[in-house]
Design an enzyme around this catalytic site. Structure first.
Site, short mmCIF file in Angstrom:
data_model
loop_
_atom_site.label_atom_id
_atom_site.label_comp_id
_atom_site.label_asym_id
_atom_site.label_seq_id
_atom_site.Cartn_x
_atom_site.Cartn_y
_atom_site.Cartn_z
N LYS A 1 1.10 -0.86 0.01
CA LYS A 1 0.48 0.26 -0.08
C LYS A 1 1.38 1.26 -0.19
O LYS A 1 2.00 0.74 0.47
CB LYS A 1 -0.88 -0.27 1.07
CG LYS A 1 -0.18 -0.01 2.36
CD LYS A 1 -0.61 -0.84 3.76
CE LYS A 1 0.13 -0.36 4.99
NZ LYS A 1 -0.95 -1.02 6.25
N TYR B 1 14.51 31.00 7.11
CA TYR B 1 13.50 31.24 8.21
C TYR B 1 13.05 31.52 9.31
O TYR B 1 13.72 30.71 9.98
CB TYR B 1 12.26 30.56 7.78
CG TYR B 1 11.92 30.40 5.83
CD1 TYR B 1 11.63 32.00 5.67
CD2 TYR B 1 12.11 29.68 5.12
CE1 TYR B 1 11.43 31.90 4.30
CE2 TYR B 1 11.33 29.64 4.19
CZ TYR B 1 10.92 31.11 3.39
OH TYR B 1 10.54 30.61 2.17
C1 LIG Z 1 -0.50 -2.09 6.47
C2 LIG Z 1 -0.79 -3.12 7.41
C3 LIG Z 1 0.49 -4.63 7.23
C4 LIG Z 1 1.57 -4.18 7.18
O1 LIG Z 1 1.99 -3.69 8.14
P1 LIG Z 1 3.94 -3.32 9.04
O2 LIG Z 1 3.62 -3.02 10.24
O3 LIG Z 1 4.10 -2.41 7.97
O4 LIG Z 1 4.07 -5.10 8.77
C5 LIG Z 1 -0.14 -5.25 7.23
N1 LIG Z 1 -1.97 -5.55 7.39
C6 LIG Z 1 -2.79 -4.70 7.85
C7 LIG Z 1 -3.81 -4.89 8.20
C8 LIG Z 1 -1.72 -3.13 7.20
O5 LIG Z 1 -3.14 -2.49 7.45
#
Ligand SMILES: *Cc1c(COP(=O)(O)O)cnc(C)c1O
Length: 368
Positions: A40, A261
């Site tokens: 993702k 800044y």
């Molecule tokens: C993002 C996510 C993962 C992966 O998690 P990590 O901590 O990056 O390994 C697995 N399952 C779900 C439901 C997630 O949202």
């Protein structure tokens, strides 16, 4: 180096061999469970179109994205034997697009289950999906009452064969957190009521909680990309991302001169200041103002002054002038500065640093 790289203020290097090696380590750690991958947010900022096929080449067949559009974009880059699961499930009215794009939803509420059921009935065929139950995080998945309603009616499971019963851990990076055992107990109790359905609970950190947490499929994300999975322990994964920013110009400032800044830094003696072409618009967080460090040939150059939109200023006093020419590269993320260290300084986690990396970098993929 590609001529286009000379155009960019910074170069993001993604090591696909390190990614694949991390996948193998996680799969071994989780065996005999299957090892999927969370890709993702564009594979945590590193490019799902490159990361996905590299993992598929290692044998990964379960890919997780958050949104429908992420799934639509990724699907053509993966083999037909790979499944793409959309964690958020179908937004209302989008079920047919899951079918036409070959995507499988994670169903998170009775409403999503009912919508998916209606689609299966309209198409007159079963439509498999993952069903996520809430085991204590109160974020995604069927709450207890909806879980009972789902379990009570066998029509749901006939029409929507569950590919996996899934849940997600809230505190897995802290191995002694009591929430882990509590979620595991709730998940196991549910699973006993559907003994024939495969199960999936562990993210990256969950894999390292041990065999009890691994079930039939693990879903690592962060660890694939080199983020440390266990708080307070050595990181067994290889770094995947490196970031090198370009020096735009350097100058000498005198005692009493100011930088940036809000003039949040003032020199107490003569200093050499270099300006680097990476700023908060590139995900180099403003919270790192006067806190971060970059490295030049392994020598630390502290960030001084406030992070600007397109640049930062660093104190390079004492570093050889020939190393400070315009166009020269400095290490922002790399062997001297792992992403977890950058995150700690910025008061955040490696996940946020990687997913926040901007779109203006020249992206270079090595290995794979
Ligand atoms: C993002 C996510 C993962 C992966 O998690 P990590 O901590 O990056 O390994 C697995 N399952 C779900 C439901 C997630 O949202």
């Amino acid at each position: 180096m590609h001529p286009q790289a000379a155009h960019a203020g910074a170069i993001l290097t993604v090591d696909l061999d390190a990614l694949r090696s991390n996948y193998r380590l996680l799969r071994k750690q989780a065996g005999p469970a299957a090892c999927g991958a969370a890709v993702k947010a564009d594979a945590y900022g590193l490019g799902a179109e490159r990361v996905g096929p590299a993992l598929a080449a290692e044998g990964c067949r379960h890919f997780f994205v958050a949104h429908l559009d992420e799934g639509i974009a990724l699907r053509p880059h993966l083999p037909a034997t790979a499944q793409v699961f959309v964690l958020h499930g179908p937004p209302p009215g989008t079920g047919p697009e899951f079918i036409s794009h070959g995507l499988t939803p994670v169903l998170n509420s009775l409403q999503q289950i009912q919508d998916w059921l209606a689609l299966a009935q309209a198409l007159q065929r079963p439509l498999p999906a993952i069903v996520q139950v809430d085991s204590g995080m109160s974020r995604m998945g069927l709450p207890a009452a909806e879980t009972e309603a789902w379990l009570a009616d066998p029509l749901y499971r006939q029409t929507i064969p569950p590919l996996f019963l899934m849940s997600h851990l809230a505190c897995a990076e802290h191995q002694d957190h009591p929430m882990n055992a509590s979620q595991l107990a709730r998940f196991k109790a549910l699973r006993q009521r559907l003994p024939q359905v495969p199960a999936s609970l562990a993210n990256s950190s969950g894999i390292f909680l041990g065999h009890d947490y691994q079930f039939d499929l693990v879903r690592p994300g962060a660890a694939l990309y080199g983020i440390a999975p266990v708080a307070g322990a050595a990181n067994p994964l290889q770094p995947v991302a490196a970031l090198h920013g370009r020096i735009l110009q350097t100058r000498t400032i005198e005692r009493g001169d100011h930088v940036g800044y809000g003039i949040s830094y003032s020199a107490t003696e003569q200093r050499q200041i270099a300006t680097i072409g990476v700023g908060y618009a590139d995900g180099w967080l403003r919270g790192m103002s006067n806190r971060g460090v970059v490295f030049i040939d392994g020598k630390a150059a502290p960030m001084v002054g406030t992070v600007s939109m397109d640049s930062i200023t660093v104190d390079v006093t004492g570093i050889a002038a020939e190393r400070l020419q315009a166009g020269a590269l400095v290490e922002l993320i790399g062997p001297h500065r792992p992403v977890d260290d950058v995150a700690r300084l910025a008061g955040t986690i490696g996940y946020e640093i990687l997913t926040g990396l901007g779109m203006r970098y020249y992206r270079e993929y090595v290995g794979g």
